[in-house]
Design a protein around this motif. Structure first.
Motif, short mmCIF file in Angstrom:
data_model
loop_
_atom_site.label_atom_id
_atom_site.label_comp_id
_atom_site.label_asym_id
_atom_site.label_seq_id
_atom_site.Cartn_x
_atom_site.Cartn_y
_atom_site.Cartn_z
N GLN A 156 0.84 -1.20 0.00
CA GLN A 156 0.00 0.00 0.00
C GLN A 156 0.88 1.25 0.00
OE1 GLN A 156 -3.18 -2.72 0.50
NE2 GLN A 156 -3.21 -0.60 -0.16
N ARG A 163 -3.87 1.51 3.56
CA ARG A 163 -2.75 1.02 4.39
C ARG A 163 -3.19 0.92 5.85
NH1 ARG A 163 0.55 3.18 7.99
NH2 ARG A 163 -0.14 5.30 7.53
N GLU A 167 -3.28 -2.53 8.06
CA GLU A 167 -2.46 -2.67 9.27
C GLU A 167 -3.31 -2.87 10.51
OE1 GLU A 167 1.54 -0.20 7.94
OE2 GLU A 167 0.06 0.79 9.23
N ASN A 173 3.03 -3.89 6.02
CA ASN A 173 2.97 -3.18 4.74
C ASN A 173 4.33 -3.02 4.07
OD1 ASN A 173 1.56 -1.63 2.70
ND2 ASN A 173 2.62 0.16 3.51
N THR A 194 -3.29 -6.74 -1.71
CA THR A 194 -3.40 -5.28 -1.64
C THR A 194 -4.86 -4.92 -1.53
OG1 THR A 194 -2.82 -3.16 -2.68
CG2 THR A 194 -3.53 -4.91 -4.16
#
Length: 267
Positions: A156, A163, A167, A173, A194
């Protein structure tokens, strides 16, 4: 007599220079008093930060021309405001920092509307709504939901909304420069997944149907996206919102939307 003439000439010159200095300060004060929109209108040009690598929103076609949905929307907005748009291409991870540094006046790059952004920036009315999808290799049967990202590797952009979501679900990431790079990392086996825009994925599969990737999850709630401005850009935002409203009312927005997505992406 010559002495007196010299004194008079010197005095006249001093008055002239003082007047020039006063006029210059007045010009500066006038510029300070002008809103950003007034300054842009006077200049007849506005600078817009964009990625140029994020199809179908902002990218280069086969002839090398910058194009895409966001580009066309921005061009139409400023055509109506009689302002020439000048696009400044930059990587996504430095794009908002570039806005802070006044490298451009706004960002047009499918920027998600988020509370933390609204605290620091001005944003236009949303002009596109989309959903996130989770993309994996076509042979991957382990990842089916966001919870399955725990302990997995994703790709990301650093400042991406996706992102943070990945996470939060335990993923590690790998910073990428854009969507295409994350897809390349999936197909090469360097990352597992992704999280990205559903419209970007559909465009990717249309352009490159041979890619061995698939979607395994689509979020339930859609994300609104808008133009991003520095705080204090009220007049400019108001003008942009007015142009967007006109475009939706007279059918121009729908025409551009159907050209790129064959549907109305404002809903």
């Amino acid at each position: 007599m010559k002495k007196y003439a010299l004194i008079l000439l010197t005095f006249a010159l001093a008055i002239s220079l003082a007047a020039c200095g006063s006029s210059g300060d007045g010009d500066k004060d006038t510029a300070k008093d002008q809103s950003l929109y007034d300054q842009i209108k006077e200049k007849g040009e506005i600078t817009i930060g964009t990625e140029g690598t994020y199809a179908p929103f902002t990218y280069h076609d086969k002839e090398g021309k910058l194009t895409g949905f966001d580009i066309e929307i921005a061009e139409e907005v400023f055509k109506r405001l009689d302002i020439k748009p000048v696009f400044v291409e930059t990587k996504w991870d430095g794009m908002i920092a570039g806005l802070d540094a006044k490298r451009y006046d706004l960002v047009a790059n499918e920027v998600a509307v988020r509370e933390d952004r609204l605290e620091k920036y001005d944003m236009s009315d949303p002009y596109i709504v989309s959903k996130a999808v989770l993309i994996v290799h076509e042979n991957n049967d382990e990842i089916k939901t966001l919870d399955d990202l725990d302990g997995k590797k994703v790709g990301q952009s650093l400042d991406s909304n996706y992102r943070k979501i990945a996470e939060e679900h335990g993923a590690t990431n790998t910073v990428v420069e854009g969507f295409n790079q994350s897809i390349d990392l999936i197909t090469s086996g360097r990352i597992d997944a992704t999280l990205n825009d559903s419209l970007s994925y559909l465009d990717l599969k249309k352009q490159r149907p041979e890619l061995p990737v698939k979607t395994v999850y689509e979020e339930e709630n859609a994300t609104s996206n808008a133009f991003l401005f520095r705080k204090g850009s009220d007049d400019l935002v108001e003008a942009v919102n007015g142009a967007l409203a006109e475009m939706k009312e007279d059918g121009t927005y729908l025409e551009i939307s159907k050209k790129w997505f064959n549907t109305d992406v404002s809903k």
